[in-house]
Design an enzyme around this catalytic site. Structure first.
Site, PDB file in Angstrom:
ATOM      1  N   ARG A  65      -6.384  48.749 -45.805  1.00 49.24           N
ATOM      2  CA  ARG A  65      -6.625  47.300 -45.921  1.00 49.24           C
ATOM      3  C   ARG A  65      -6.119  46.772 -47.276  1.00 49.24           C
ATOM      4  NH1 ARG A  65      -9.602  43.566 -49.467  1.00 49.24           N
ATOM      5  NH2 ARG A  65     -10.417  41.896 -48.182  1.00 49.24           N
ATOM      6  N   VAL A  66      -5.383  45.689 -47.224  1.00 45.70           N
ATOM      7  CA  VAL A  66      -4.966  44.971 -48.425  1.00 45.70           C
ATOM      8  C   VAL A  66      -5.532  43.571 -48.301  1.00 45.70           C
ATOM      9  CG1 VAL A  66      -2.990  44.039 -49.695  1.00 45.70           C
ATOM     10  CG2 VAL A  66      -2.872  46.343 -48.716  1.00 45.70           C
ATOM     11  N   GLY A  67      -6.107  43.066 -49.382  1.00 40.70           N
ATOM     12  CA  GLY A  67      -6.716  41.741 -49.340  1.00 40.70           C
ATOM     13  C   GLY A  67      -5.755  40.641 -49.744  1.00 40.70           C
ATOM     14  N   ASP A  68      -6.331  39.515 -50.091  1.00 35.57           N
ATOM     15  CA  ASP A  68      -5.548  38.346 -50.484  1.00 35.57           C
ATOM     16  C   ASP A  68      -5.005  38.437 -51.897  1.00 35.57           C
ATOM     17  OD1 ASP A  68      -8.199  38.307 -51.442  1.00 35.57           O
ATOM     18  OD2 ASP A  68      -8.055  36.165 -51.881  1.00 35.57           O
ATOM     19  N   THR A  73      -8.096  43.607 -58.416  1.00 35.84           N
ATOM     20  CA  THR A  73      -9.333  43.859 -57.671  1.00 35.84           C
ATOM     21  C   THR A  73      -9.317  45.252 -57.051  1.00 35.84           C
ATOM     22  OG1 THR A  73     -10.757  42.973 -55.887  1.00 35.84           O
ATOM     23  CG2 THR A  73      -8.401  42.963 -55.473  1.00 35.84           C
ATOM     24  N   SER A  79     -16.021  45.377 -59.344  1.00 41.39           N
ATOM     25  CA  SER A  79     -15.091  44.836 -58.342  1.00 41.39           C
ATOM     26  C   SER A  79     -13.644  44.882 -58.787  1.00 41.39           C
ATOM     27  CB  SER A  79     -15.439  43.376 -58.041  1.00 41.39           C
ATOM     28  OG  SER A  79     -16.742  43.289 -57.566  1.00 41.39           O
ATOM     29  N   THR A 136     -10.758  33.913 -55.373  1.00 40.05           N
ATOM     30  CA  THR A 136     -11.613  35.085 -55.247  1.00 40.05           C
ATOM     31  C   THR A 136     -12.480  34.906 -54.007  1.00 40.05           C
ATOM     32  OG1 THR A 136     -13.397  36.351 -56.306  1.00 40.05           O
ATOM     33  CG2 THR A 136     -13.320  34.005 -56.801  1.00 40.05           C
ATOM     34  N   GLY A 137     -12.895  35.998 -53.410  1.00 42.54           N
ATOM     35  CA  GLY A 137     -13.769  35.888 -52.243  1.00 42.54           C
ATOM     36  C   GLY A 137     -13.297  36.753 -51.097  1.00 42.54           C
ATOM     37  N   ASP A 138     -13.654  36.342 -49.897  1.00 43.04           N
ATOM     38  CA  ASP A 138     -13.358  37.134 -48.705  1.00 43.04           C
ATOM     39  C   ASP A 138     -11.880  37.016 -48.346  1.00 43.04           C
ATOM     40  OD1 ASP A 138     -13.057  38.343 -46.294  1.00 43.04           O
ATOM     41  OD2 ASP A 138     -14.710  37.316 -45.304  1.00 43.04           O
ATOM     42  N   GLY A 139     -11.125  37.973 -48.878  1.00 41.09           N
ATOM     43  CA  GLY A 139      -9.680  37.913 -48.750  1.00 41.09           C
ATOM     44  C   GLY A 139      -9.167  38.012 -47.336  1.00 41.09           C
TER      45      GLY A 139
HETATM   46  C1  SD4 Z   1     -10.403  40.859 -51.527  1.00 40.70           C
HETATM   47  N1  SD4 Z   1     -10.433  38.746 -52.650  1.00 40.70           N
HETATM   48  O1  SD4 Z   1      -9.844  41.929 -51.599  1.00 40.70           O
HETATM   49  C2  SD4 Z   1     -10.692  40.138 -52.814  1.00 40.70           C
HETATM   50  C3  SD4 Z   1     -12.057  40.465 -53.225  1.00 40.70           C
HETATM   51  C4  SD4 Z   1     -12.620  39.479 -54.135  1.00 40.70           C
HETATM   52  O2  SD4 Z   1     -13.821  38.349 -55.477  1.00 40.70           O
HETATM   53  O3  SD4 Z   1     -12.259  38.509 -54.451  1.00 40.70           O
HETATM   54  N2  SD4 Z   1     -13.441  39.370 -54.685  1.00 40.70           N
HETATM   55  O4  SD4 Z   1     -10.769  40.350 -50.477  1.00 40.70           O
END
Ligand code: SD4
Length: 340
Positions: A228-231, A218, A67, A251-254
């Site tokens: 796409r860019v996450g959090d 990440t 990841s 961490t998680g669903d950004g």
């Molecule tokens: C994302 N937050 O790009 C990141 C992915 C992730 O733990 O955290 N993973 O959404």
């Protein structure tokens, strides 16, 4: 004046305001080599920024859980792209990159954005060109593993994916997709997230003097829509640092988490005198109110060396592991917190 609380060797994060002496390294997930690298960087005289950068770089090199770094989370076209940020809690400077292509050391580029430009956040192909100009080498970020993940996804009709309100039915096809009025509410994003492959490294480092830095790295979300860019690279979402308070990293669903700036919220809670465990829980609870099925977790620490963590409980995710290294540890220690 900084208050150093008495040391405890074993510090269970279920106890509010779990305390420890400084320095402190804390990071998401059981990425212990990253923790150790950050610690040894501090120990050998490096700054908190050096420690965050080297710690997260270690994960990029090791492709932590697939990841972080190259060779993971291929997007809809099969390409791996990276997001990263670093924040200086003394100066409130931030450097970040999103959708970075071809460059393995994303957090290194983020730090270069912070220190070699007046900008804060560069994205996409232009960020990669900036990195190349600044001396980072361009490499293919694909590996056999990422190619296999991608071809398996193609063979399974591109499932799962991130499309909704489109035709043909995005739960059964590879597109090309078009807007559709008839497929409204076809998919609930917060219920379809794959929790596997969501293991961003987020790290907070606080040195003996109470200086704070935080960072993330990440490769984002598997099968994401290109661009796409996450959090993770967003200050206040992926991480936040303020040397007058402490730091937080998520961490998680950004796609969901970035809407709530959980790291900023947690730091502001701590600024108001709330202990880190409770601050972390507040940040998670805020998101949970709107997206009960979201996947996410956060670590928090303040400048007394107290720390905590919180996560959202799902049927397949009830405890969140994180790493801690402080003055009284003989090495990186894995802790877990029960999700709420
Ligand atoms: C994302 N937050 O790009 C990141 C992915 C992730 O733990 O955290 N993973 O959404």
């Amino acid at each position: 004046m900084k208050v150093i609380l008495p040391a405890v060797v074993i510090c269970f994060s279920l106890i509010p305001a779990c305390s420890a002496v400084l320095p402190l390294v804390i990071n998401t997930w059981p990425f212990k080599d990253a923790t150790a690298k950050a610690w040894s960087t501090l120990h050998s005289g490096g700054s908190v920024l050096d420690a965050v950068e080297k710690g997260c770089t270690q994960c990029e090199i090791q492709q932590c859980d697939g990841s972080v770094g190259y060779g993971g989370s291929p997007d809809e076209t099969g390409e791996t792209t990276l997001d990263a940020m670093i924040m200086n809690g003394d100066t409130m400077e931030v450097g970040a990159v999103g959708d970075l292509r071809r460059i393995k050391n994303a957090i290194g580029v983020a730090r270069t954005v912070m220190e070699r430009s007046k900008h804060t956040f560069l994205v996409g192909e232009s960020a990669s060109v900036f990195a190349e100009n600044m001396g980072f080498s361009a490499e293919d970020l694909s590996t056999n593993q990422s190619r296999n993940i991608f071809s398996k996804w193609l063979n399974e009709n591109c499932q799962p994916n991130f499309r909704q309100r489109v035709s043909p039915d995005p739960t059964k096809s590879c597109g090309p997709y078009k807007p559709s009025a008839t497929l409204l509410e076809q998919r609930r994003r917060d219920q379809t997230i794959d929790i596997h492959g969501h293991d961003t490294i987020g790290m907070i480092v606080i040195n003996q003097a109470g200086q704070v830095a935080a960072g993330t790295s990440t490769n984002g979300a598997r099968h994401k829509v290109p661009g796409r860019v996450g959090d993770s690279p967003i200050a206040g979402a992926g991480a936040y640092a303020d040397s007058t308070v402490g730091g937080a990293a998520a961490t998680g669903d950004g796609d969901i988490m970035m809407r709530f700036l959980p790291s900023y919220l947690a730091v502001e809670q701590m600024r108001a005198g709330i202990d880190p465990s409770t601050a972390c829980r507040t940040a998670i609870t805020r998101i949970k109110k709107y997206f009960p099925g979201f996947f996410g977790a956060i670590v928090c620490a303040n400048t007394t060396g107290s720390y905590g963590a919180a996560c959202n409980k799902l049927p397949e995710f009830s405890k969140f592991p994180f790493m801690v290294f402080n003055k009284n540890s003989n090495g990186p220690i894995k802790e877990t917190v029960d999700c709420i």
